[in-house]
Design a protein around this motif. Structure first.
Motif, short mmCIF file in Angstrom:
data_model
loop_
_atom_site.label_atom_id
_atom_site.label_comp_id
_atom_site.label_asym_id
_atom_site.label_seq_id
_atom_site.Cartn_x
_atom_site.Cartn_y
_atom_site.Cartn_z
N LYS A 53 -56.80 47.95 22.62
CA LYS A 53 -57.51 48.75 21.62
C LYS A 53 -59.02 48.60 21.83
N SER A 54 -59.48 47.37 22.08
CA SER A 54 -60.93 47.17 22.28
C SER A 54 -61.39 47.79 23.60
N LEU A 55 -60.53 47.75 24.63
CA LEU A 55 -60.94 48.33 25.93
C LEU A 55 -60.99 49.85 25.90
N THR A 56 -60.04 50.45 25.17
CA THR A 56 -59.94 51.91 25.21
C THR A 56 -60.69 52.58 24.05
N GLY A 57 -61.09 51.75 23.05
CA GLY A 57 -61.80 52.31 21.89
C GLY A 57 -60.93 53.18 21.02
N ARG A 58 -59.60 53.05 21.14
CA ARG A 58 -58.70 53.86 20.30
C ARG A 58 -58.69 53.32 18.87
N GLN A 59 -59.08 54.14 17.92
CA GLN A 59 -59.12 53.69 16.52
C GLN A 59 -57.75 53.86 15.87
N ASP A 60 -57.06 54.96 16.22
CA ASP A 60 -55.77 55.26 15.59
C ASP A 60 -54.64 54.54 16.28
N MET A 61 -54.72 53.21 16.33
CA MET A 61 -53.67 52.45 17.00
C MET A 61 -53.20 51.33 16.08
N VAL A 62 -51.96 51.46 15.64
CA VAL A 62 -51.37 50.44 14.77
C VAL A 62 -50.65 49.44 15.68
N VAL A 63 -50.88 48.14 15.45
CA VAL A 63 -50.31 47.13 16.35
C VAL A 63 -49.27 46.27 15.61
N TRP A 64 -48.07 46.20 16.18
CA TRP A 64 -47.00 45.34 15.62
C TRP A 64 -47.44 43.88 15.76
N ASP A 65 -47.02 43.05 14.79
CA ASP A 65 -47.52 41.67 14.73
C ASP A 65 -46.62 40.69 15.49
N GLY A 66 -46.46 40.88 16.78
CA GLY A 66 -45.62 39.96 17.57
C GLY A 66 -46.46 39.19 18.57
N ALA A 67 -45.86 38.15 19.15
CA ALA A 67 -46.61 37.35 20.13
C ALA A 67 -45.65 36.55 21.01
N CYS A 68 -46.17 36.09 22.13
CA CYS A 68 -45.42 35.22 23.04
C CYS A 68 -45.72 33.76 22.68
N GLY A 69 -44.68 32.98 22.47
CA GLY A 69 -44.85 31.58 22.07
C GLY A 69 -45.59 30.76 23.11
N VAL A 70 -45.50 31.12 24.36
CA VAL A 70 -46.17 30.36 25.42
C VAL A 70 -47.67 30.68 25.41
N HIS A 71 -48.02 31.94 25.45
CA HIS A 71 -49.43 32.31 25.55
C HIS A 71 -50.23 32.05 24.27
N GLU A 72 -49.54 32.09 23.12
CA GLU A 72 -50.23 31.81 21.85
C GLU A 72 -50.71 30.38 21.77
N GLU A 73 -50.09 29.51 22.55
CA GLU A 73 -50.37 28.08 22.47
C GLU A 73 -51.68 27.67 23.15
N PHE A 74 -52.20 28.49 24.03
CA PHE A 74 -53.41 28.07 24.75
C PHE A 74 -54.58 27.94 23.77
N SER A 75 -55.35 26.88 23.97
CA SER A 75 -56.45 26.64 23.02
C SER A 75 -57.78 26.77 23.74
N VAL A 76 -58.71 27.46 23.07
CA VAL A 76 -60.02 27.66 23.66
C VAL A 76 -60.74 26.32 23.81
N GLU A 77 -60.49 25.39 22.89
CA GLU A 77 -61.15 24.06 22.96
C GLU A 77 -60.76 23.36 24.26
N LYS A 78 -59.47 23.40 24.58
CA LYS A 78 -59.00 22.72 25.80
C LYS A 78 -59.60 23.38 27.05
N ILE A 79 -59.73 24.68 26.99
CA ILE A 79 -60.30 25.39 28.16
C ILE A 79 -61.78 24.99 28.31
N LEU A 80 -62.47 24.90 27.19
CA LEU A 80 -63.89 24.52 27.26
C LEU A 80 -64.05 23.07 27.74
#
Ligand code: 13P
Ligand code: SF4
Length: 318
Positions: free
Chosen positions: A164-191
């Motif tokens: 949505k941010s890349l394409t600038g599409r405003q009329d885009m409804v997003v379902w609230d799902g996620a991948c359990g593996v990728h959600e776990e990455f932490s920005v603190e650990k990366i920094l």
């Protein structure tokens, strides 16, 4: 032929190669599977390339070394072929975050919307979908739709909001799902890793949360991350996706260093998809020998789902 539980990978690989020839089978593997599984595959790729291969192959049997939605996609495209999934329990937390019944009810609130679903979904969700996408072609799929089109995007909220941010599409409804593996990455650990490796570039999969994507030097599908790692002059990379990809990254770039980003609170130092790791050489051997477990889909649902994948395959990858 029988399986000895201590049998070496080399001996199993030989037996698998013989069965593959005898049975006119092809083995397709995802980059997240075990290294020894990727080694014996005829083709290893991201979800998009795997679905393209599944659509093109003339093999009698497609053995999918990956998770359920990938094998199901192959069966949707090739209903007359036998599609084998060596471990039927190899699911996907992201696909599970969008049950077809709930999604059908949700869509009732959005009449007139075009439904775009990531391929990490069940056949039931695909049957409710106008066009599928993967992380490898999501931008191209969204841009193939008229600019004023109202869109429902499912199931990954991180990929959806990123697109949505890349394409600038405003009329885009997003379902609230996620991948359990990728959600776990932490920005603190990366920094923290960045402090230890200041020259390292950060590679992230778009299923990661937004704060993680904001610190990434490159964001893309597994195939896109591999391409960047090979082409970029940097010598060190912090890899923020499932750790199975490291096998191919290191194989293709012997002079470069790849550091797996750990999930928050991890002691193992890497992030594995438990489902992908269920696929072993032994299970592949048994599946080829016995020609089961086979993926079977109700024909009516399959036909309704097929159009969404065919429409995706007609859109060129960027
Ligand atoms: P790719 O489409 O990038 O291969 O990713 C598949 C997947 O399951 C990511 O978690
Ligand atoms: Fe599904 Fe996540 Fe595993 Fe990919 S890494 S197969 S999205 S659970």
């Amino acid at each position: 032929m029988t399986v000895d539980h201590n049998e070496s990978a080399a001996s199993l690989a030989e037996k698998i190669a013989a069965l593959k020839k005898e049975k006119h089978a092809v083995i397709l593997a995802h980059y997240y599977t075990l290294a020894e599984v990727q080694q014996i595959a005829d083709f290893t790729g991201d979800s998009l390339a795997l679905s393209q291969r599944a659509a093109e192959t003339d093999a009698r049997i497609i053995l999918f070394a990956g998770v359920h939605f990938m094998a199901e996609t192959a069966k949707i495209l090739s209903p007359d072929k036998k599609v084998l999934l060596p471990e039927p329990e190899a699911g996907c937390s992201l696909a599970d975050s969008c049950p077809a019944e709930d999604f059908g009810r949700f869509l009732k609130d959005y009449p007139g919307h075009t439904v775009v679903s990531y391929v990490n979904t069940s056949v039931g969700v695909k049957a409710l979908t106008d066009i599928c996408c993967t992380s490898g072609n999501a931008v191209e799929v969204i841009e193939s739709l008229p600019r004023d089109e109202k869109i429902v995007f499912a199931p990954d909220r991180n990929l959806g909001n990123y697109i949505k941010s890349l394409t600038g599409r405003q009329d885009m409804v997003v379902w609230d799902g996620a991948c359990g593996v990728h959600e776990e990455f932490s920005v603190e650990k990366i920094l923290e890793l960045k402090k230890l490796h200041p020259e390292a570039k950060v590679l992230a999969h778009p299923e990661c949360r937004r704060p993680v994507l904001l610190v990434a030097d490159h964001i893309g599908s597994t195939a896109a991350l591999l391409k960047f790692a090979s082409e970029d002059p940097a010598r060190e990379f912090i890899v923020v996706t499932e750790a199975g990809i490291l096998h191919r990254m290191r194989q293709e770039n012997p002079g470069k260093t790849f550091i797996p980003a750990p999930p928050a609170g991890s002691s193992c130092g890497c992030n594995n998809c438990a489902y992908m790791k269920m696929v072993t050489l032994e299970k592949i051997y048994r599946a080829l020998r016995d020609e089961k477990p086979e993926v079977l889909i109700d024909e009516e649902v399959r036909r309704r789902a097929e159009g969404s994948i065919r429409r995706m395959l007609a859109v060129r990858r960027g």
